[in-house]
Design an enzyme around this catalytic site. Sequence first.
Site, PDB file in Angstrom:
ATOM      1  N   CYS B 292      -0.867  -7.294   1.207  1.00 38.94           N
ATOM      2  CA  CYS B 292      -0.069  -6.819   2.186  1.00 38.94           C
ATOM      3  C   CYS B 292      -0.475  -5.526   2.730  1.00 38.94           C
ATOM      4  CB  CYS B 292       1.356  -7.107   1.687  1.00 38.94           C
ATOM      5  SG  CYS B 292       1.407  -5.791   0.207  1.00 38.94           S
ATOM      6  N   HIS B 336       5.510  -3.897  -1.862  1.00 35.53           N
ATOM      7  CA  HIS B 336       5.290  -4.573  -0.562  1.00 35.53           C
ATOM      8  C   HIS B 336       4.641  -3.462   0.511  1.00 35.53           C
ATOM      9  CE1 HIS B 336       4.879  -7.719   2.273  1.00 35.53           C
ATOM     10  NE2 HIS B 336       5.688  -7.476   3.098  1.00 35.53           N
ATOM     11  N   ASP B 352       6.359  -7.326  10.051  1.00 33.32           N
ATOM     12  CA  ASP B 352       5.944  -7.625   8.819  1.00 33.32           C
ATOM     13  C   ASP B 352       4.585  -8.548   9.020  1.00 33.32           C
ATOM     14  OD1 ASP B 352       4.885  -8.166   6.317  1.00 33.32           O
ATOM     15  OD2 ASP B 352       6.658  -8.426   5.473  1.00 33.32           O
TER      16      ASP B 352
END
Lengths: 98, 535
Positions: B292, B336, B352
């Site tokens: 991520c 994250h 995202d």
Amino acid sequence: MKLDHPTLWLILPLTLAVAPLVWHLPFWVSGFWVLAIMLKLLRPDRAWPVYWLLPLAAGVFLGVLAEFRTIIGPQAGVSLLVAMSGTGRSWPSSAISC
Amino acid sequence: MLMTHFIHGQSLLLATYLALVAVVLTAAILSSQPARPIPLAALLRQSGVLLFQALPLALLLFLLFPRLPTPFGGLGQVQTGRTGLSDSMQPGSVSELIQSDAIAFRAEFEGAAPAGSDLYWRGPVLWKYDGRVWSDLKIAGEDLLEIQPLGRPLNYSVMLEPHQQHWLFTLGASSQAPDVASDLTADMQWLARQPVKTRLRYSHSAHLDYRMDPVLLPELEALALQLPEGQNPRARRLAETWRRQAGNDDGALIRQALDHFRTEDFYYTLRPPRLDGDAMDAFLFDTRRGFCEHYASAFVVLMRMAEVPARVVTGYQGAELNPLGGYWLVRQRDAHAWAEVWLSGRGWVRVDPTAAVAPDRVERGINAALPELERPRATWDLAWLRPAHQAWDALNMQWQRWVVGYDHARQKALMERLHPALASLKGLLWALVGSSLLVLALLTLWILGRRRSPSPDRLQVLYGRFKARLNRIGVATPDTEGPLDLARRTATLRPDLATRVEAITRLYASLRYGPLPPDQARELARLIHGFKPRR
């Protein structure tokens, strides 16, 4: 090595009470305490003579003072308490009071 | 000495262990009594009974002993927490956390919980990029931040594990502070005034739908467009191409970037190859393997290159429900990183890019998104252990909430609810002394009462019941008359009862004076129970 009941009843609760603290204390305090317990296990009938005990207690006190620069506060206080519990002459009331 | 353990930890497991040690210690004291030696089991039982008798007083002291607003002498400050997120991010920093199944915090919602894909727990916001490392600027000044709530607020509480930093992880956006001493930064980070060194519980009310900073201040815009000079030329060319194609439509440009991640050969992995030289160019055009932090970082860099203000936000995404406790667990493995872009008229909008590459990461959690071989394993992943683990954690949660969490504020609130006078220190001390004396007096009376009245003889009780039933039908039963004489007289007065009265009396006499085994007392009880004569 033959343990009588009073010695067993002092060492068992003291060990149970101190054991989890050992990892949080300075190495030498834990080592000193373990050594004291082992001596007591090896010679349960022998009380430490006073002329040993007093310098030993003073040494422990100074050691803790040198380690933490104080004897007040959680870490220094617990270290002193644990180390002193190992210096009991025949561990009468000092050990039980824990 | 036992109490000193609580300096290092206050878990339920430790408390249970120490309670057992207290039983052994009390047994040790009992063993030192000069009376005859007592067997070990009896000693432990006696010790347990003694401690059990002390429970009411202990409970009273727990409730009424005045709590201090701040921990006494720094107690409770020694706890060391596991590490969590930090105020900087570089390739590998989040994926390192994923290996840990340590709990970051637990959360409870008032009412229904939001969907898993909405659970973005906001932590450090990263603005500054040096080509490799992203840094948090902690821009002070909540007056620089404008939040326009849309929709209904969401109320929730968090029990945060110590992480030695200041962040309070929150959902959505809100200018309403959590109920602990904290400050809001200009980029919507809630920072506790003291580092979180012990477990911290806070409640918060936030909006999942919001508009943040509809007008972007020039100073913040400059920060949100900052990039190191002369790096990543291939990424820059790509971003400029997108800008030409999208014109002034920033939304179209963002969609193009996400499509790029979705359609090109990008791969979500915990083990990305090393990035040398121009890191973003290497990632976007050569390796295309990342976690991520790679995707959030690359996306923000591309946005900034295309003149769209953007920043990286780190925190946690998702949560796991503990059905037994009704709360949500967020672990370090849920760490994250995502992006926020500023769009005219909409303010800061969450994007995202990881969800474009691995939608399962957001929908179903980290394990669903990673290849089988890369999934972090923990003992609680074993299906048969999961219920036991959840039950233990639920128990721990209650322990933390009601016992460890019973602090000055909670005590004051409880006392106020009981009686307003108890809210003051003086009132509390009076209540403590008064109720302790009352409990001690009751305990003393009970002990004295037990000594004075030894437990009644069971046979006597049964025979007394038999005599009471005879009394009821008009047969007098003076204490001076023996059982056999009473039976004979009753048989004369009521011949219809003669057989049953004789059977009961014979059995009673045998049990009382004869060699019959004691279990015959049950037979006597049965006979007397069935003996219900009428006048």
